[in-house]
Design a protein around this motif. Structure first.
Motif, PDB file in Angstrom:
ATOM      1  N   TYR A  15      -7.431  -1.692   9.309  1.00  6.79           N
ATOM      2  CA  TYR A  15      -8.296  -0.613   9.763  1.00  6.79           C
ATOM      3  C   TYR A  15      -7.591   0.272  10.784  1.00  6.79           C
ATOM      4  N   THR A  53      -6.211  -8.941  -1.837  1.00  5.10           N
ATOM      5  CA  THR A  53      -6.019  -7.784  -0.963  1.00  5.10           C
ATOM      6  C   THR A  53      -6.175  -8.173   0.499  1.00  5.10           C
ATOM      7  N   THR A  80      -7.153  -5.908   4.043  1.00  7.73           N
ATOM      8  CA  THR A  80      -7.627  -4.610   4.502  1.00  7.73           C
ATOM      9  C   THR A  80      -7.299  -4.444   5.982  1.00  7.73           C
ATOM     10  N   ASP A 103      -9.779 -10.639   0.980  1.00 11.65           N
ATOM     11  CA  ASP A 103     -10.910 -10.608   0.044  1.00 11.65           C
ATOM     12  C   ASP A 103     -11.374 -12.009  -0.342  1.00 11.65           C
ATOM     13  N   ALA A 147     -10.155   2.515   6.269  1.00 13.22           N
ATOM     14  CA  ALA A 147      -9.677   1.216   5.787  1.00 13.22           C
ATOM     15  C   ALA A 147      -8.553   1.434   4.775  1.00 13.22           C
ATOM     16  N   ASP A 200      -6.346  -0.677   1.930  1.00 13.81           N
ATOM     17  CA  ASP A 200      -6.223  -1.916   1.165  1.00 13.81           C
ATOM     18  C   ASP A 200      -4.780  -2.119   0.725  1.00 13.81           C
ATOM     19  N   ASN A 222       0.867  -1.170   0.000  1.00 11.92           N
ATOM     20  CA  ASN A 222       0.000   0.000   0.000  1.00 11.92           C
ATOM     21  C   ASN A 222       0.906   1.223   0.000  1.00 11.92           C
TER      22      ASN A 222
END
Length: 131
Positions: free
Chosen positions: A114, A110, A112, A103, A119, A121, A41
């Motif tokens: 928090y 992906t 995710t 996912d 969020a 990804d 990311n």
């Protein structure tokens, strides 16, 4: 004769203690669910999932297990792992652990993470070509 029985019982107790210690401290029941890989990311860097360990930007390592609930597949780290913009990751042993959502399984595309309601990804990077 009673002395030998006492020695034998002591040996059995020591062996049982060693087996229990091995099971509790050394045995790793990890089984891969196809999640191994590197995920990236732009804000925070990379997460690498590798055989029950999360490696954060190549430095911090946290153990994890893979699970599934009504929300889908997830990675559950042993300690809290959160993404923070411009500060990369936070690993906090005193904070409540949060699921890192996948996912799909196997071979998720992906993860995710928090930070409160925000969020982030992390997309799977293509593996390097074989030599």
């Amino acid at each position: 004769m009673r002395r030998w029985i006492g020695v034998g019982a002591g040996v059995v107790a020591v062996i049982a203690g060693l087996l229990i210690a091995w099971r509790v401290f050394l045995y790793d029941p990890y089984v891969s669910a196809g999640e191994n890989g590197v995920y990236a990311n732009g804000c925070c860097g990379t997460i690498e999932l590798r055989d029950g360990r999360i490696l954060l930007n190549g430095h911090k390592s946290v153990r994890y297990v893979v699970g599934r609930d009504d929300g889908g597949a997830f990675v559950l780290p042993r300690h809290y792992v959160g993404a923070f913009p411009y500060r990369r990751f936070e690993v906090d042993g005193s904070a409540a652990v949060v699921n890192l959502r996948l996912d799909r399984l196997p071979t998720p595309g992906t993860i995710t993470l928090y930070q409160g309601s925000a969020a982030y990804d992390f997309k799977r990077k293509a593996p390097p070509p074989p030599n």
